[in-house]
Design a protein around this motif. Structure first.
Motif, short mmCIF file in Angstrom:
data_model
loop_
_atom_site.label_atom_id
_atom_site.label_comp_id
_atom_site.label_asym_id
_atom_site.label_seq_id
_atom_site.Cartn_x
_atom_site.Cartn_y
_atom_site.Cartn_z
N UNK A 274 0.84 -1.16 0.00
CA UNK A 274 0.00 0.00 0.00
C UNK A 274 0.90 1.23 0.00
N UNK A 275 0.63 2.13 -0.90
CA UNK A 275 1.44 3.34 -1.02
C UNK A 275 0.84 4.43 -0.15
N UNK A 276 1.73 5.20 0.45
CA UNK A 276 1.28 6.32 1.27
C UNK A 276 1.53 7.61 0.50
N UNK A 277 0.51 8.50 0.55
CA UNK A 277 0.64 9.78 -0.11
C UNK A 277 0.89 10.83 0.95
N UNK A 278 1.87 11.66 0.70
CA UNK A 278 2.20 12.74 1.61
C UNK A 278 1.85 14.05 0.93
N UNK A 279 1.13 14.88 1.65
CA UNK A 279 0.73 16.18 1.09
C UNK A 279 1.94 17.09 1.04
N UNK A 280 2.14 17.68 -0.10
CA UNK A 280 3.24 18.59 -0.29
C UNK A 280 2.71 20.02 -0.24
N UNK A 281 3.38 20.93 0.48
CA UNK A 281 2.91 22.32 0.50
C UNK A 281 3.06 22.94 -0.88
N UNK A 282 2.06 23.71 -1.24
CA UNK A 282 2.10 24.40 -2.52
C UNK A 282 2.09 25.90 -2.28
N UNK A 283 2.70 26.62 -3.15
CA UNK A 283 2.74 28.07 -3.03
C UNK A 283 1.47 28.64 -3.64
N UNK A 284 0.69 29.32 -2.81
CA UNK A 284 -0.53 29.96 -3.30
C UNK A 284 -0.46 31.44 -2.99
N UNK A 285 -1.12 32.21 -3.81
CA UNK A 285 -1.17 33.64 -3.55
C UNK A 285 -2.31 33.92 -2.58
N UNK A 286 -2.11 34.85 -1.66
CA UNK A 286 -3.18 35.14 -0.70
C UNK A 286 -4.39 35.76 -1.41
N UNK A 287 -5.55 35.40 -0.92
CA UNK A 287 -6.78 35.91 -1.50
C UNK A 287 -7.00 37.35 -1.07
N UNK A 288 -7.24 38.22 -2.02
CA UNK A 288 -7.48 39.63 -1.75
C UNK A 288 -8.99 39.87 -1.80
N UNK A 289 -9.57 40.40 -0.71
CA UNK A 289 -11.02 40.63 -0.75
C UNK A 289 -11.37 41.72 -1.76
N UNK A 290 -12.51 41.55 -2.37
CA UNK A 290 -12.97 42.54 -3.35
C UNK A 290 -13.33 43.83 -2.64
N UNK A 291 -12.95 44.94 -3.20
CA UNK A 291 -13.28 46.23 -2.60
C UNK A 291 -14.56 46.76 -3.22
N UNK A 292 -15.36 47.41 -2.42
CA UNK A 292 -16.60 48.01 -2.87
C UNK A 292 -16.41 49.52 -2.84
N UNK A 293 -16.53 50.18 -3.97
CA UNK A 293 -16.28 51.62 -3.99
C UNK A 293 -17.34 52.38 -3.19
N UNK A 294 -16.93 53.48 -2.59
CA UNK A 294 -17.81 54.30 -1.78
C UNK A 294 -18.96 54.87 -2.61
N UNK A 295 -18.72 55.14 -3.88
CA UNK A 295 -19.77 55.67 -4.74
C UNK A 295 -20.92 54.68 -4.91
N UNK A 296 -20.65 53.40 -4.78
CA UNK A 296 -21.70 52.39 -4.89
C UNK A 296 -22.50 52.27 -3.60
N UNK A 297 -21.89 52.57 -2.48
CA UNK A 297 -22.55 52.42 -1.18
C UNK A 297 -23.30 53.68 -0.77
N UNK A 298 -22.82 54.85 -1.15
CA UNK A 298 -23.36 56.12 -0.68
C UNK A 298 -24.86 56.30 -0.92
N UNK A 299 -25.41 56.01 -2.09
CA UNK A 299 -26.86 56.21 -2.25
C UNK A 299 -27.68 55.30 -1.35
N UNK A 300 -27.24 54.06 -1.17
CA UNK A 300 -27.97 53.13 -0.31
C UNK A 300 -27.86 53.55 1.16
N UNK A 301 -26.69 54.01 1.55
CA UNK A 301 -26.51 54.47 2.93
C UNK A 301 -27.39 55.69 3.21
#
Length: 73
Positions: free
Chosen positions: A1-28
């Motif tokens: 039986x073969x054993x699989x070992x997880x190898x670390x991979x290089x991933x880029x950090x997730x950047x949250x999407x920004x919401x512009x103030x002009x889109x929020x101002x009328x609703x606020x």
């Protein structure tokens, strides 16, 4: 039986999407005005400052007045 070992991979950090103030101002602004109108009807629609004559609005918001700590009688 073969054993699989997880190898670390290089991933880029997730950047949250920004919401512009002009889109929020009328609703606020809309929800801010709506909250002020609701606060008026719950807190001050009675007596000398009433917009509508009679006690209909007062009866509709009576429990909310007590829940929020506004005295009414």
């Amino acid at each position: 039986m073969a054993q699989h070992v997880a190898q670390p991979t290089a991933t880029t950090p997730e950047v949250p999407a920004t919401l512009p103030l002009k889109a929020i101002a009328p609703w606020a602004a809309f929800f801010g005005v709506l909250m002020l109108v609701l606060l008026y009807f719950v807190g001050a629609e009675q007596g000398a400052t009433s917009v509508f004559s009679g006690a209909e609005v007062h009866e509709w918001v009576h429990d909310a007045r007590h829940l929020l700590g506004f005295p009414c009688h």
